[in-house]
Write an enzyme that holds these catalytic residues in place. Structure first.
Site, PDB file in Angstrom:
ATOM      1  CB  SER A  50       4.236  11.171  37.529  1.00 43.71           C
ATOM      2  OG  SER A  50       4.062  10.322  38.658  1.00 43.71           O
ATOM      3  CG  ASP A  83       6.053  14.618  35.361  1.00 42.76           C
ATOM      4  OD1 ASP A  83       6.646  14.973  34.331  1.00 42.76           O
ATOM      5  OD2 ASP A  83       6.638  14.230  36.396  1.00 42.76           O
ATOM      6  CG  HIS A  84       7.935  11.304  33.319  1.00 42.98           C
ATOM      7  ND1 HIS A  84       8.816  10.927  32.342  1.00 42.98           N
ATOM      8  CD2 HIS A  84       8.610  12.155  34.117  1.00 42.98           C
ATOM      9  CE1 HIS A  84       9.985  11.522  32.538  1.00 42.98           C
ATOM     10  NE2 HIS A  84       9.885  12.285  33.602  1.00 42.98           N
ATOM     11  CG  ASP A 105       8.720   9.279  29.005  1.00 39.34           C
ATOM     12  OD1 ASP A 105       9.396   8.956  28.009  1.00 39.34           O
ATOM     13  OD2 ASP A 105       9.113   9.132  30.168  1.00 39.34           O
ATOM     14  CD  GLU A 135      12.899  12.226  29.363  1.00 33.04           C
ATOM     15  OE1 GLU A 135      12.051  12.560  30.212  1.00 33.04           O
ATOM     16  OE2 GLU A 135      13.613  11.227  29.467  1.00 33.04           O
ATOM     17  CG  HIS A 177      13.780  11.036  36.732  1.00 30.75           C
ATOM     18  ND1 HIS A 177      14.040  10.753  35.424  1.00 30.75           N
ATOM     19  CD2 HIS A 177      12.857  12.032  36.717  1.00 30.75           C
ATOM     20  CE1 HIS A 177      13.304  11.519  34.637  1.00 30.75           C
ATOM     21  NE2 HIS A 177      12.569  12.312  35.393  1.00 30.75           N
ATOM     22  CG  HIS A 207      12.198  15.854  33.557  1.00 28.59           C
ATOM     23  ND1 HIS A 207      11.104  15.034  33.718  1.00 28.59           N
ATOM     24  CD2 HIS A 207      11.812  16.828  32.698  1.00 28.59           C
ATOM     25  CE1 HIS A 207      10.112  15.486  32.976  1.00 28.59           C
ATOM     26  NE2 HIS A 207      10.507  16.569  32.344  1.00 28.59           N
ATOM     27  CG  ASN A 229       9.711  18.803  35.755  1.00 24.51           C
ATOM     28  OD1 ASN A 229       9.330  19.933  35.524  1.00 24.51           O
ATOM     29  ND2 ASN A 229       9.339  17.765  35.039  1.00 24.51           N
ATOM     30  CB  THR A 232      13.315  12.903  44.841  1.00 28.16           C
ATOM     31  OG1 THR A 232      12.936  12.056  43.744  1.00 28.16           O
ATOM     32  CG2 THR A 232      13.951  12.072  45.930  1.00 28.16           C
TER      33      THR A 232
HETATM   34 ZN   LIG Z   1      10.917  13.544  34.946  1.00 29.59          ZN
END
Ligand SMILES: [Zn+2]
Length: 279
Positions: A50, A83-84, A105, A135, A177, A207, A229, A232
């Site tokens: 990310s 990512d992102h 994003d 997204e 998230h 996500h 995805n 965490t």
């Molecule tokens: Zn995400």
């Protein structure tokens, strides 16, 4: 095997009626562990980096090239994905290093601005053979945004995919998230409705899947989610293993000792989660 395109790993998962696990890299141990877990499960996987991870390392190149090297050496198909990314220069850097897939994003822009920016970026990427995920309906919990009630409408999702030409679409269906508990309530009916409206060639991405239980992950795949995805959850597992190892020996100073404990724990969790995504 080698590093492969996102289209290849998505197609392999869809042919198997399965979800594709996409896991976030933090350090090189994460990339090694995610690939080791996929090899244990004998399933394809996505390594994703990310923009926040790039900020942590100060640059994309060191962690990006390490992840690409680990993907190329894997015994299973591995795609490497940005990512992102909100920054165009970061997407350009990823393209230059050989990333085959990016998530752009533009959720900070209004709808018209989001569509225009995403369509332009998608055209630029497609000229270079790069897969683009975007997204719609901001998924809560990132950068201080907490919007667990946000939902993507099926009509908007279909219109957005058509207007931008993206290859995959992340939608807001109840996950958020950075959740530390796995009790998010997904709207499975909405997933089915979005899947029915968005053109079939565009896979849907979930996500914030760390906040989703094993049972709900399987149901989400059956309802139509393709790429799952997870970030965490692996960080929880890594840190718990390191904490336990350090607590067991207060004289331990070699990072390889506790790093290996974290890496082994993440590999086992990736193998387990990939199996959960084969409902
Ligand atoms: Zn995400």
């Amino acid at each position: 095997m080698t590093a492969v395109s996102m289209a290849q790993v998505v197609a392999a998962a869809q042919d198997a009626g399965a979800g594709l696990g996409a896991f976030n890299v933090i350090g090189i141990e994460h990339a090694e562990a995610i690939v080791a877990g996929a090899e244990q499960a004998r399933l394809p996987v996505v390594l994703q980096i990310s923009e926040n991870c790039v900020k942590y390392h100060g640059a994309l190149e060191p962690i990006g090239l390490a992840s690409l090297a680990i993907a190329r050496a894997a015994a299973v198909p591995v795609a490497v994905h940005l990512d992102h990314a909100a920054s165009l220069s970061l997407v350009e850097a990823a393209a230059g290093f050989g990333f085959g897939s990016v998530m752009f994003d533009a959720s900070a822009l209004d709808y018209a601005g989001n569509v225009a920016a995403t369509a332009a970026l998608t055209a630029w990427c497609h000229e270079r053979g790069i897969w683009v995920e975007a997204e719609l309906g901001e998924i809560g919990g990132k950068d201080g945004v907490h919007a667990p009630g946000v939902r993507t409408s099926p009509e908007d999702a279909a219109a957005y995919a058509d207007a931008t030409g993206v290859d995959a679409l992340a939608v807001a269906v109840g996950s958020s998230h950075a959740m530390l508990t796995r009790d998010a309530l997904l709207d499975f009916d909405l997933i089915g409705q979005i899947r029915a409206r968005v053109q079939a060639a565009v896979p849907l991405v979930l996500h914030g899947s760390s906040g989703v239980s094993d049972a709900a992950l399987g149901k989400a795949v059956l309802a139509g989610m393709a790429k799952i995805n997870i970030a965490t959850q692996l960080n929880k597992v890594f840190t718990a293993a390191v904490r336990e190892r350090l607590a067991a020996d207060e004289r331990m100073v070699d990072p390889r000792r506790y790093g290996a404990a974290g890496r082994n724990a993440v590999a086992a969790e990736v193998a387990r989660l990939l199996t959960v995504l084969q409902p």
